[in-house]
Motif scaffolding. Structure first.
Motif, short mmCIF file in Angstrom:
data_model
loop_
_atom_site.label_atom_id
_atom_site.label_comp_id
_atom_site.label_asym_id
_atom_site.label_seq_id
_atom_site.Cartn_x
_atom_site.Cartn_y
_atom_site.Cartn_z
N UNK A 102 -2.36 -7.37 9.43
CA UNK A 102 -2.79 -6.06 8.97
C UNK A 102 -1.64 -5.30 8.33
N UNK A 103 -0.44 -5.45 8.89
CA UNK A 103 0.74 -4.78 8.33
C UNK A 103 1.04 -5.31 6.92
N UNK A 104 1.04 -6.63 6.78
CA UNK A 104 1.30 -7.23 5.45
C UNK A 104 0.22 -6.81 4.46
N UNK A 105 -1.05 -6.94 4.86
CA UNK A 105 -2.14 -6.58 3.97
C UNK A 105 -2.17 -5.09 3.65
N UNK A 106 -1.88 -4.26 4.66
CA UNK A 106 -1.87 -2.82 4.44
C UNK A 106 -0.80 -2.40 3.44
N UNK A 107 0.40 -3.00 3.56
CA UNK A 107 1.47 -2.70 2.61
C UNK A 107 1.09 -3.16 1.20
N UNK A 108 0.44 -4.30 1.11
CA UNK A 108 -0.08 -4.75 -0.19
C UNK A 108 -1.04 -3.71 -0.76
N UNK A 109 -1.94 -3.25 0.08
CA UNK A 109 -2.93 -2.28 -0.37
C UNK A 109 -2.31 -0.98 -0.84
N UNK A 110 -1.30 -0.50 -0.13
CA UNK A 110 -0.61 0.74 -0.52
C UNK A 110 0.06 0.57 -1.88
N UNK A 111 0.76 -0.55 -2.04
CA UNK A 111 1.46 -0.79 -3.30
C UNK A 111 0.50 -0.92 -4.47
N UNK A 112 -0.64 -1.56 -4.25
CA UNK A 112 -1.59 -1.81 -5.33
C UNK A 112 -2.43 -0.58 -5.66
#
Length: 319
Positions: A102-112
């Motif tokens: 969730x941390x990895x995916x959440x950071x991806x989502x924030x950046x995108x």
């Protein structure tokens, strides 16, 4: 315009049957129960990673998640380190893996979604950060990376001849089918991918939907990585790397649109079985790496052409 997924499913099922028949004729014993069970296990992991790619691709904005391999490695290593020998350790490992993903995916989502970094660049950068961090962490900390007996049993046990991991995949596939076809969130995901501006005007929180898609992608990849540790018996750096591109391939073969807003996970699941059986046949025939890559490339190109025809036909009818 949404195309009928039934024809894609039937075509892929027919290809699976043809490859299996050809394999049995070329390599006697190719379709024995033991071999089929092993192929089903391998297809399970590919199919689970395919869920991650399906979610982000359907969210649109040229979505791809090239960090699924890194998320799987992170979840597998942390899960193996925390699982211990107590029964409650398995639950702790699952929670830890899910949080890591969730941390990895959440950071991806924030950046995108908020920083407007292209998905290809953002997820590739995140994969590099995670892999690099794991290399540093593993050189400093010496933790247990061997799969616990509970995890090995979960990944290796069979129920009535069907691998347990395949039953977990069936459950995940059913949930994914319901989510895409019968839930409000699934309809919002489809609408966001098809036309984000129109979805926004109808009240869909486009950024939230895309954030959720990338967060879910990371969680699913990390949990799949934990299962993969039980299958291979050991967590190691690069555990999920080989699934990054193949997960994209099965999503494309399954008919998920690279432009977003269109796809059918049941077809993606069948595509995972097809690609696994095809790989197994090529290996049994002792086809070299160069030959396998050529065949995989030709297969992907053929399905890209089919996807293009399907989409073009839909637009003509809509006009």
């Amino acid at each position: 315009m949404k195309t009928n997924p039934g024809s894609r499913r039937l075509m892929l099922l027919a290809l699976v049957v043809l490859v299996m028949i050809g394999g049995q004729l070329a390599v006697p014993g190719f379709t024995n129960l033991g071999q089929l069970g092993n192929q089903l296990k391998i297809a399970t992991f590919l199919g689970l990673f395919g869920i991650s790619q399906t979610l982000v691709m359907m969210a649109g904005n040229q979505g791809l998640d090239l960090s699924v391999g890194a998320a799987a490695t992170l979840g597998g290593i942390f899960g193996a380190a925390l699982i211990g020998t107590e029964p409650a350790g398995l639950l702790c490992a699952v929670i830890a893996a899910a949080l890591c993903g969730a941390l990895v995916g959440g950071l991806n989502g924030v950046g995108i979604t908020f920083l407007r970094v292209p998905p290809l660049v953002m997820t590739l950068a995140m994969a590099s950060l995670v892999d690099g961090g794991l290399i540093v962490w593993s050189s400093v900390m010496h933790v247990n990376t061997a799969a616990s007996p509970a995890l090995v049993a979960l990944a290796g046990r069979s129920v009535a001849g069907v691998p347990t991991v395949a039953l977990l995949w069936l459950l995940a596939a059913t949930m994914m089918w319901w989510f895409l076809d019968h839930s409000a969130w699934g309809r919002r995901l489809m609408a966001t991918g098809a036309n984000s501006t129109a979805a926004l005007l109808t009240g869909t929180r486009v950024r939230v939907v895309r954030m959720a898609a990338y967060t879910a992608s990371g969680m699913i990849a990390a949990l799949t990585g934990l299962l993969l540790v039980g299958y291979v018996g050991q967590a190691f750096l690069g555990l999920g790397t080989s699934y990054v591109l193949t997960s994209v391939v099965v999503a494309v073969i399954g008919g998920v649109s690279l432009g977003g807003g269109r796809g059918d996970y049941i077809a993606v699941a069948i595509a995972a079985v097809f690609l696994t059986v095809l790989t197994s046949l090529l290996t049994a025939l002792q086809i070299g790496e160069a030959g396998r890559q050529c065949i995989f490339g030709a297969t992907l190109l053929a399905f890209l052409v089919v996807n293009g025809w399907s989409l073009s036909g839909g637009r003509i009818k809509a006009a």
